[in-house]
Design a protein around this motif. Structure first.
Motif, PDB file in Angstrom:
ATOM      1  N   GLN A   1     -11.777 -38.538  -1.487  1.00 49.51           N
ATOM      2  CA  GLN A   1     -11.164 -39.523  -2.367  1.00 49.51           C
ATOM      3  C   GLN A   1      -9.944 -38.951  -3.073  1.00 49.51           C
ATOM      4  O   GLN A   1      -8.921 -39.622  -3.232  1.00 49.51           O
ATOM      5  N   ARG A   2     -10.036 -37.686  -3.484  1.00 49.81           N
ATOM      6  CA  ARG A   2      -8.905 -37.078  -4.171  1.00 49.81           C
ATOM      7  C   ARG A   2      -7.736 -36.870  -3.220  1.00 49.81           C
ATOM      8  O   ARG A   2      -6.569 -37.058  -3.595  1.00 49.81           O
ATOM      9  N   MET A   3      -8.023 -36.525  -1.968  1.00 53.61           N
ATOM     10  CA  MET A   3      -6.953 -36.337  -0.996  1.00 53.61           C
ATOM     11  C   MET A   3      -6.241 -37.652  -0.714  1.00 53.61           C
ATOM     12  O   MET A   3      -5.017 -37.671  -0.535  1.00 53.61           O
ATOM     13  N   GLU A   4      -6.960 -38.738  -0.691  1.00 51.18           N
ATOM     14  CA  GLU A   4      -6.328 -40.045  -0.490  1.00 51.18           C
ATOM     15  C   GLU A   4      -5.400 -40.384  -1.652  1.00 51.18           C
ATOM     16  O   GLU A   4      -4.297 -40.910  -1.457  1.00 51.18           O
ATOM     17  N   THR A   5      -5.830 -40.036  -2.871  1.00 44.39           N
ATOM     18  CA  THR A   5      -4.988 -40.265  -4.043  1.00 44.39           C
ATOM     19  C   THR A   5      -3.735 -39.397  -3.991  1.00 44.39           C
ATOM     20  O   THR A   5      -2.637 -39.840  -4.351  1.00 44.39           O
ATOM     21  N   ILE A   6      -3.881 -38.174  -3.526  1.00 45.88           N
ATOM     22  CA  ILE A   6      -2.722 -37.274  -3.425  1.00 45.88           C
ATOM     23  C   ILE A   6      -1.706 -37.845  -2.447  1.00 45.88           C
ATOM     24  O   ILE A   6      -0.500 -37.823  -2.693  1.00 45.88           O
ATOM     25  N   ARG A   7      -2.190 -38.360  -1.313  1.00 50.12           N
ATOM     26  CA  ARG A   7      -1.268 -38.941  -0.329  1.00 50.12           C
ATOM     27  C   ARG A   7      -0.527 -40.140  -0.916  1.00 50.12           C
ATOM     28  O   ARG A   7       0.676 -40.307  -0.684  1.00 50.12           O
TER      29      ARG A   7
ATOM     30  N   ALA B   1     -19.077 -18.049  -4.707  1.00 52.39           N
ATOM     31  CA  ALA B   1     -20.302 -18.324  -5.457  1.00 52.39           C
ATOM     32  C   ALA B   1     -20.192 -19.617  -6.256  1.00 52.39           C
ATOM     33  O   ALA B   1     -21.209 -20.250  -6.552  1.00 52.39           O
ATOM     34  N   ALA B   2     -18.972 -20.016  -6.599  1.00 60.28           N
ATOM     35  CA  ALA B   2     -18.749 -21.254  -7.334  1.00 60.28           C
ATOM     36  C   ALA B   2     -18.508 -22.431  -6.390  1.00 60.28           C
ATOM     37  O   ALA B   2     -18.071 -23.490  -6.834  1.00 60.28           O
ATOM     38  N   TYR B   3     -18.806 -22.260  -5.099  1.00 53.28           N
ATOM     39  CA  TYR B   3     -18.635 -23.304  -4.077  1.00 53.28           C
ATOM     40  C   TYR B   3     -17.188 -23.761  -3.977  1.00 53.28           C
ATOM     41  O   TYR B   3     -16.891 -24.947  -3.879  1.00 53.28           O
ATOM     42  N   LEU B   4     -16.280 -22.803  -4.007  1.00 56.22           N
ATOM     43  CA  LEU B   4     -14.857 -23.076  -3.852  1.00 56.22           C
ATOM     44  C   LEU B   4     -14.326 -22.277  -2.675  1.00 56.22           C
ATOM     45  O   LEU B   4     -14.952 -21.338  -2.197  1.00 56.22           O
ATOM     46  N   THR B   5     -13.145 -22.661  -2.211  1.00 56.60           N
ATOM     47  CA  THR B   5     -12.522 -21.996  -1.079  1.00 56.60           C
ATOM     48  C   THR B   5     -11.389 -21.103  -1.575  1.00 56.60           C
ATOM     49  O   THR B   5     -10.399 -21.608  -2.121  1.00 56.60           O
ATOM     50  N   PRO B   6     -11.512 -19.795  -1.441  1.00 57.54           N
ATOM     51  CA  PRO B   6     -10.392 -18.922  -1.815  1.00 57.54           C
ATOM     52  C   PRO B   6      -9.243 -19.096  -0.832  1.00 57.54           C
ATOM     53  O   PRO B   6      -9.448 -19.172   0.379  1.00 57.54           O
ATOM     54  N   ALA B   7      -8.038 -19.177  -1.358  1.00 59.29           N
ATOM     55  CA  ALA B   7      -6.871 -19.396  -0.497  1.00 59.29           C
ATOM     56  C   ALA B   7      -5.703 -18.575  -1.009  1.00 59.29           C
ATOM     57  O   ALA B   7      -5.433 -18.541  -2.207  1.00 59.29           O
ATOM     58  N   MET B   8      -5.049 -17.909  -0.100  1.00 64.66           N
ATOM     59  CA  MET B   8      -3.789 -17.239  -0.358  1.00 64.66           C
ATOM     60  C   MET B   8      -3.827 -16.256  -1.519  1.00 64.66           C
ATOM     61  O   MET B   8      -3.247 -16.492  -2.569  1.00 64.66           O
ATOM     62  N   PRO B   9      -4.523 -15.145  -1.391  1.00 66.98           N
ATOM     63  CA  PRO B   9      -4.388 -14.103  -2.419  1.00 66.98           C
ATOM     64  C   PRO B   9      -3.004 -13.480  -2.291  1.00 66.98           C
ATOM     65  O   PRO B   9      -2.697 -12.817  -1.314  1.00 66.98           O
TER      66      PRO B   9
ATOM     67  N   ARG C   1     -11.070 -26.850  -3.320  1.00 70.78           N
ATOM     68  CA  ARG C   1     -12.428 -27.334  -3.097  1.00 70.78           C
ATOM     69  C   ARG C   1     -12.905 -26.952  -1.708  1.00 70.78           C
ATOM     70  O   ARG C   1     -12.107 -26.666  -0.809  1.00 70.78           O
ATOM     71  N   ARG C   2     -14.203 -26.988  -1.504  1.00 70.02           N
ATOM     72  CA  ARG C   2     -14.771 -26.564  -0.227  1.00 70.02           C
ATOM     73  C   ARG C   2     -14.323 -27.456   0.924  1.00 70.02           C
ATOM     74  O   ARG C   2     -14.158 -27.004   2.046  1.00 70.02           O
ATOM     75  N   HIS C   3     -14.144 -28.750   0.665  1.00 72.77           N
ATOM     76  CA  HIS C   3     -13.861 -29.700   1.745  1.00 72.77           C
ATOM     77  C   HIS C   3     -12.427 -30.213   1.657  1.00 72.77           C
ATOM     78  O   HIS C   3     -12.179 -31.417   1.704  1.00 72.77           O
ATOM     79  N   ASP C   4     -11.482 -29.305   1.527  1.00 70.64           N
ATOM     80  CA  ASP C   4     -10.062 -29.675   1.452  1.00 70.64           C
ATOM     81  C   ASP C   4      -9.261 -29.004   2.565  1.00 70.64           C
ATOM     82  O   ASP C   4      -8.292 -28.288   2.298  1.00 70.64           O
ATOM     83  N   PRO C   5      -9.636 -29.206   3.843  1.00 70.36           N
ATOM     84  CA  PRO C   5      -8.898 -28.515   4.915  1.00 70.36           C
ATOM     85  C   PRO C   5      -7.444 -28.952   5.012  1.00 70.36           C
ATOM     86  O   PRO C   5      -6.573 -28.143   5.324  1.00 70.36           O
ATOM     87  N   GLU C   6      -7.170 -30.231   4.742  1.00 71.77           N
ATOM     88  CA  GLU C   6      -5.791 -30.718   4.831  1.00 71.77           C
ATOM     89  C   GLU C   6      -4.912 -30.064   3.770  1.00 71.77           C
ATOM     90  O   GLU C   6      -3.802 -29.604   4.058  1.00 71.77           O
ATOM     91  N   LEU C   7      -5.417 -30.007   2.549  1.00 76.94           N
ATOM     92  CA  LEU C   7      -4.655 -29.381   1.483  1.00 76.94           C
ATOM     93  C   LEU C   7      -4.522 -27.883   1.709  1.00 76.94           C
ATOM     94  O   LEU C   7      -3.472 -27.294   1.448  1.00 76.94           O
ATOM     95  N   GLN C   8      -5.559 -27.252   2.240  1.00 78.77           N
ATOM     96  CA  GLN C   8      -5.500 -25.817   2.511  1.00 78.77           C
ATOM     97  C   GLN C   8      -4.454 -25.504   3.573  1.00 78.77           C
ATOM     98  O   GLN C   8      -3.674 -24.554   3.434  1.00 78.77           O
TER      99      GLN C   8
END
Length: 262
Positions: free
Chosen positions: A42-48, A114-122, A229-236
């Motif tokens: 739902q959030r990704m749809e709002t972003i688009r 551990a917080a159910y998030l996706t680490p991206a781009m250190p 978020r864990r389920h944000d492959p498009e944003l990642q």
């Protein structure tokens, strides 16, 4: 005696009715969708639709660096962004509950997972090094009425005074100086030492005069991470492609040079 036929009728009728109710109940019981996936979709749809991202950052002394990098990531993409500030431990819940779309801060990969998030781009590891002369001595109490000797902790003025730099050495007075003047001041007064962020560049002729040691900061993660978020492959994928492009064209290095000495 008239009740016997009715009793027999219900005796034969109840099992099929019970079976049909049980069967229909099993057909209606569907597994609930993953709420985190629904929030992400739902959030990704709002972003688009709105072309706007919400970035969460902690109000630390790295704030300006994080803002500048996020602005470059979204530059010329048609996306705008607004910022929410919160304590590092609060940023995780803001991201999971869709009050933010990405967060940036000093996290470890294990903390994010551990917080159910996706680490991206250190994109940055803050490594600390302390330099001091061989004859350097810690501050000591004065003897026979003499004033005490106070040592100084020098650090590059181009780098931000990080909120945990006091953990490096609390006994020393802290003072920012120009990067090119650090060695001059250390030569004039061997009781001074210097702290370098992320990397060190020591002239070859100075190495014999100086002692270099690493400093471990246990209270704070040395890694500056983005997280999604864990389920944000498009944003990642979008952010990863943008960051890769900025790394290749030298934008990331240009930003970091403003804060960290070469």
């Amino acid at each position: 005696m008239r009740t016997a036929p009715f009793a027999l009728f219900f005796a034969f009728l109840l099992p099929p009715l019970f079976l049909s109710c049980t069967t229909s109940g099993e057909k209606q019981a569907q597994p609930l969708p993953d709420p985190s996936r629904l929030i992400a979709e739902q959030r990704m749809e709002t972003i688009r639709n709105r072309q706007t991202l919400v970035a969460g950052i902690a109000p630390t002394r790295l704030r300006s660096l994080e803002l500048e990098l996020i602005a470059e990531l979204l530059k010329d993409t048609g996306c705008r962004f607004r910022v929410v500030e919160a304590a590092p431990e609060t940023l995780f819940s803001l991201l999971r509950t869709a009050h933010a779309d990405l967060i940036c801060g000093l996290f470890t990969e294990q903390e994010l997972k551990a917080a159910y998030l996706t680490p991206a781009m250190p994109f940055l590891k803050l490594s600390f090094h302390i330099l001091h002369h061989k004859e350097f001595k810690e501050s000591s109490e004065a003897n026979h009425g003499e004033p005490p000797v106070f040592s100084e902790l020098l650090y590059p003025d181009a780098a931000p005074e990080l909120f945990f730099i006091s953990d490096v050495q609390t006994k020393l007075l802290k003072r920012p100086v120009k990067y090119e003047d650090i060695f001059k001041e250390m030569e004039q007064a061997p009781e001074k030492r210097a702290v370098f962020l992320c990397g060190i560049s020591i002239p070859e002729q100075k190495r014999k005069e100086l002692t270099v040691r690493n400093v471990e900061i246990k209270s704070v993660s040395p890694y500056l991470f983005f997280a999604l978020r864990r389920h944000d492959p498009e944003l990642q994928q979008f952010l990863t492609e943008r960051f890769t492009a900025l790394s290749q064209n030298g934008t990331v290095q240009r930003i970091l040079q403003s804060y960290i000495p070469k």
